[in-house]
Design a protein around this motif. Sequence first.
Motif, PDB file in Angstrom:
ATOM      1  N   PRO A  96      -0.721  -7.253   4.610  1.00 54.10           N
ATOM      2  CA  PRO A  96       0.310  -8.175   4.143  1.00 54.10           C
ATOM      3  C   PRO A  96       1.236  -8.577   5.287  1.00 54.10           C
ATOM      4  O   PRO A  96       1.419  -7.860   6.259  1.00 54.10           O
ATOM      5  N   ASN A 110       6.223  -2.148   0.625  1.00 54.68           N
ATOM      6  CA  ASN A 110       4.894  -2.219   1.225  1.00 54.68           C
ATOM      7  C   ASN A 110       4.723  -1.065   2.211  1.00 54.68           C
ATOM      8  O   ASN A 110       5.586  -0.822   3.050  1.00 54.68           O
ATOM      9  N   GLN A 126       5.635  -3.158   7.123  1.00 56.36           N
ATOM     10  CA  GLN A 126       5.167  -1.989   6.390  1.00 56.36           C
ATOM     11  C   GLN A 126       5.635  -0.717   7.073  1.00 56.36           C
ATOM     12  O   GLN A 126       5.828  -0.683   8.287  1.00 56.36           O
ATOM     13  N   LYS A 153      -6.352  -1.786  -1.629  1.00 59.71           N
ATOM     14  CA  LYS A 153      -5.081  -2.199  -2.240  1.00 59.71           C
ATOM     15  C   LYS A 153      -4.790  -1.400  -3.509  1.00 59.71           C
ATOM     16  O   LYS A 153      -3.649  -1.019  -3.776  1.00 59.71           O
TER      17      LYS A 153
END
Length: 419
Positions: A20, A220, A24, A205
């Motif tokens: 993403p 995340n 993170q 995921k």
Amino acid sequence: MHFKGVLITAIVTSFWIFEPADAQTKYSLQQALQTAKTNNPNLKREQFNVNIAETDIVTANLRPNPVLNNQSLQLIKQSKFPDNTSWANHLNRQVWWQVTKPFQMPELRRNKIEYANQNVILNQKAYAETERNLFQDVANKWLDVWSARKQLDILNIAKSNIDTLVNTNRIRLKNQVITTTDLARTELLANQYNVQMRTADQNYKNELVNLKFLIGITDNISVDTTDNFLFAFPTNIDDLLQDALQSRSDIQTLKSTINVANSNIKLQKSMALPVPELGAIFNPQNGAPYAGIYGTIAIPLFSRNQGEIKKSHVLKQQAEQDLVATQSLIQSEITTAYSSYQTQKVNLQNFTGLLTQSQTILNNVKYSYLHGGTTIIDFLEAQRSWLDTQQQYYETLQLYRQSYIKLLYASGIINQIAQ
């Protein structure tokens, strides 16, 4: 393209495609455990059990309240009223005021407080056991995320390698060096890898979502795939067993249960003693005041709390039997976990040479194919063999780490890691 270049390109591409865009936080296994210790919602709920038990200490410290008693008797036959008096006259009424106080024996109060304190300790030990079970779930889920990430990376490397060959073969077909079948075979394998990568990406995921729930966060995250979590523990199985028998949280919980049972025996015996109730009386009768004292005590003729006393002894015997059974279970768990750990450790060490060998074969076959020395069949077989070897290696590494986690859980050391 040289394999190292392919590897670098694949890893960079993997991060661009599958990661993403948001920043993170990478979690090592220890960081995941520590975060779960603070944020896991189920663990937060269990913490209230300790708080509830602590309120029993407050209750045990309380003393019995005084008792106020009133009785009023009104003369109702008017013919009996003294001369010149009415219903409201105090000469036609008898009033009883009594104030008493149960006097709890010091031994009973002391035993109540001790019992409540031991229950708090028991709930604290039980909470530590809940943590141990949660930490095992978190560790295994962290490993599932790690495995899914590695599977995705391997497929991405294989796909990048094949994509390079597809581009090369299109040029070679244009130059009439190879047939359309050679190009079709490489494109087919590239498409197969695309399908596998989409599945692997979704699995990764999904596992991340499960891990986020266990550690109690919504941001995340990713796992630190470079973390080898080499935590210290006794290498000798006898030392490992002795440590577990002394400090593992379920053993501590059962020992605390025995302490609670001992406190309960003393409490039930003290509750067999009668509680006296003493006080004073003020009793105006028809205008004439009376005063006196009041006292009552149960005569322990039939009920001396025999049933609860017997039950308290049985509960202690049950706790002692649970302790013996759990000690035997720990011996079995440590033995099997340690044996599995040693076996998987050897299996992992034996894989090092296979990785190098499969990579060398793939590089040689690819070079030979690109220079017309072998067929596309040989190259595709070498490519599949390389991928199988890579996947088998990480499956073996996963089994090794699973055995490592199981040993940490069986020994109780996993609780220490989360501190």
